[in-house]
Scaffold this active site. Structure first.
Site, PDB file in Angstrom:
ATOM      1  NE  ARG A 102      -4.416  -0.211   2.367  1.00  0.00           N
ATOM      2  CZ  ARG A 102      -5.275  -1.217   2.511  1.00  0.00           C
ATOM      3  NH1 ARG A 102      -4.854  -2.456   2.555  1.00  0.00           N
ATOM      4  NH2 ARG A 102      -6.567  -0.987   2.607  1.00  0.00           N
ATOM      5  NE  ARG A 125     -17.755  -2.903   2.563  1.00  0.00           N
ATOM      6  CZ  ARG A 125     -16.787  -2.367   1.862  1.00  0.00           C
ATOM      7  NH1 ARG A 125     -16.501  -2.829   0.668  1.00  0.00           N
ATOM      8  NH2 ARG A 125     -16.085  -1.350   2.336  1.00  0.00           N
ATOM      9  NE  ARG A 182     -13.541  -3.380   6.928  1.00  0.00           N
ATOM     10  CZ  ARG A 182     -12.682  -3.411   5.917  1.00  0.00           C
ATOM     11  NH1 ARG A 182     -12.761  -4.366   5.011  1.00  0.00           N
ATOM     12  NH2 ARG A 182     -11.741  -2.502   5.816  1.00  0.00           N
ATOM     13  NE  ARG A 185     -11.061   1.605   4.749  1.00  0.00           N
ATOM     14  CZ  ARG A 185     -12.128   0.823   4.585  1.00  0.00           C
ATOM     15  NH1 ARG A 185     -13.280   1.123   5.178  1.00  0.00           N
ATOM     16  NH2 ARG A 185     -12.049  -0.241   3.846  1.00  0.00           N
TER      17      ARG A 185
HETATM   18  P1  AMP Z   1      -8.493  -3.460   4.161  1.00  0.00           P
HETATM   19  O1  AMP Z   1      -9.260  -4.589   4.760  1.00  0.00           O
HETATM   20  O2  AMP Z   1      -7.499  -3.917   3.119  1.00  0.00           O
HETATM   21  O3  AMP Z   1      -9.372  -2.347   3.659  1.00  0.00           O
HETATM   22  O4  AMP Z   1      -7.618  -2.843   5.345  1.00  0.00           O
HETATM   23  C1  AMP Z   1      -8.216  -2.287   6.491  1.00  0.00           C
HETATM   24  C2  AMP Z   1      -7.215  -1.425   7.233  1.00  0.00           C
HETATM   25  O5  AMP Z   1      -6.101  -2.218   7.648  1.00  0.00           O
HETATM   26  C3  AMP Z   1      -6.597  -0.292   6.423  1.00  0.00           C
HETATM   27  O6  AMP Z   1      -7.418   0.859   6.397  1.00  0.00           O
HETATM   28  C4  AMP Z   1      -5.294  -0.059   7.191  1.00  0.00           C
HETATM   29  O7  AMP Z   1      -5.533   0.644   8.404  1.00  0.00           O
HETATM   30  C5  AMP Z   1      -4.893  -1.472   7.554  1.00  0.00           C
HETATM   31  N1  AMP Z   1      -4.051  -2.086   6.487  1.00  0.00           N
HETATM   32  C6  AMP Z   1      -4.369  -3.161   5.712  1.00  0.00           C
HETATM   33  N2  AMP Z   1      -3.370  -3.448   4.875  1.00  0.00           N
HETATM   34  C7  AMP Z   1      -2.403  -2.532   5.100  1.00  0.00           C
HETATM   35  C8  AMP Z   1      -1.128  -2.277   4.524  1.00  0.00           C
HETATM   36  N3  AMP Z   1      -0.651  -3.031   3.520  1.00  0.00           N
HETATM   37  N4  AMP Z   1      -0.402  -1.240   5.020  1.00  0.00           N
HETATM   38  C9  AMP Z   1      -0.851  -0.489   6.028  1.00  0.00           C
HETATM   39  N5  AMP Z   1      -2.053  -0.644   6.606  1.00  0.00           N
HETATM   40  C10 AMP Z   1      -2.827  -1.663   6.140  1.00  0.00           C
END
Ligand code: AMP
Length: 197
Positions: free
Chosen positions: A88, A127, A139, A150
């Site tokens: 990311r 969602r 969530r 985000r």
């Molecule tokens: P996601 O389920 O992929 O939308 O991730 C949910 C949250 O987890 C994100 O908003 C970040 O706070 C954290 N997160 C997930 N993957 C990463 C990553 N590769 N780097 C940093 N934070 C992450």
């Protein structure tokens, strides 16, 4: 087959990654899922990550890099994996490049799902409504303020990866605005080209 699904929150990365799991028998490595499990289990990483995730910000690179590095060494990743939500940041992408080089393996493709901001917000709202209607827990980062944060994090920190992977000749962009099945078909067409077996 080693793949990355790239795209903003709500682009359909998780859904498409799950379909790749079924079709290609490779595991889905979702750093979001790993972090949510760490939070639920009350681990040290989970305690560090919870407040950051609730604000919609990114967890520090060293934390996620270490999680992924340990995960790709597990037996089920021997024939490949689909990364969902990692890398990311450019620092994470560079760390991943080094991890793969150390192990003597390469990526087959980086698949970007392109979806515009208004559609992403609409999808998040749907969602949430569907989750509530099903009586499940929403969530904690699926609310308008955190979701906007985000999306901003994606634009500022993750979108630069598009040129990183484009320069390496690994990026494929797919229109993620269309129906899920059409997107799946487009992904399969790309994979047939990069890995005809
Ligand atoms: P996601 O389920 O992929 O939308 O991730 C949910 C949250 O987890 C994100 O908003 C970040 O706070 C954290 N997160 C997930 N993957 C990463 C990553 N590769 N780097 C940093 N934070 C992450």
């Amino acid at each position: 087959m080693r793949l990355i699904m790239l795209g903003p929150p709500g682009a359909g990365k998780g859904t498409q990654a799950q379909r790749l799991v079924e079709r290609h028998s490779i595991p889905q490595l979702s750093t979001g899922d790993m972090l949510r499990a760490a939070v639920a289990n009350g681990t040290e990483i989970g305690r560090r990550a919870k407040a950051i995730m609730d604000r919609g910000e990114l967890v520090p690179d060293d934390v996620v890099n270490q999680m992924v590095s340990g995960r790709i060494d597990q037996e089920d990743c021997r024939n490949g994996f689909v990364l969902d939500g990692f890398p990311r940041t450019v620092a994470q992408a560079e760390a991943l490049t080094a991890m793969l080089e150390q192990r003597g393996v390469a990526l087959d493709a980086v698949i970007e799902l392109k979806v515009d901001r208004a559609a992403l917000i609409e999808r998040m709202e749907k969602r949430v409504a569907d989750t509530l209607a099903a009586g499940r827990t929403v969530r904690s980062d699926d609310n308008p303020d955190t979701f906007a944060r985000r999306l901003d994090e994606y634009r500022q920190k993750t979108a630069p990866l598009l040129s990183y992977y484009s320069r390496r000749g690994e990026l494929v962009t797919i229109d993620g605005m269309r129906g899920m099945d059409i997107v799946t078909r487009d992904i399969e067409n790309v994979l047939t080209k990069v890995d005809p077996d």
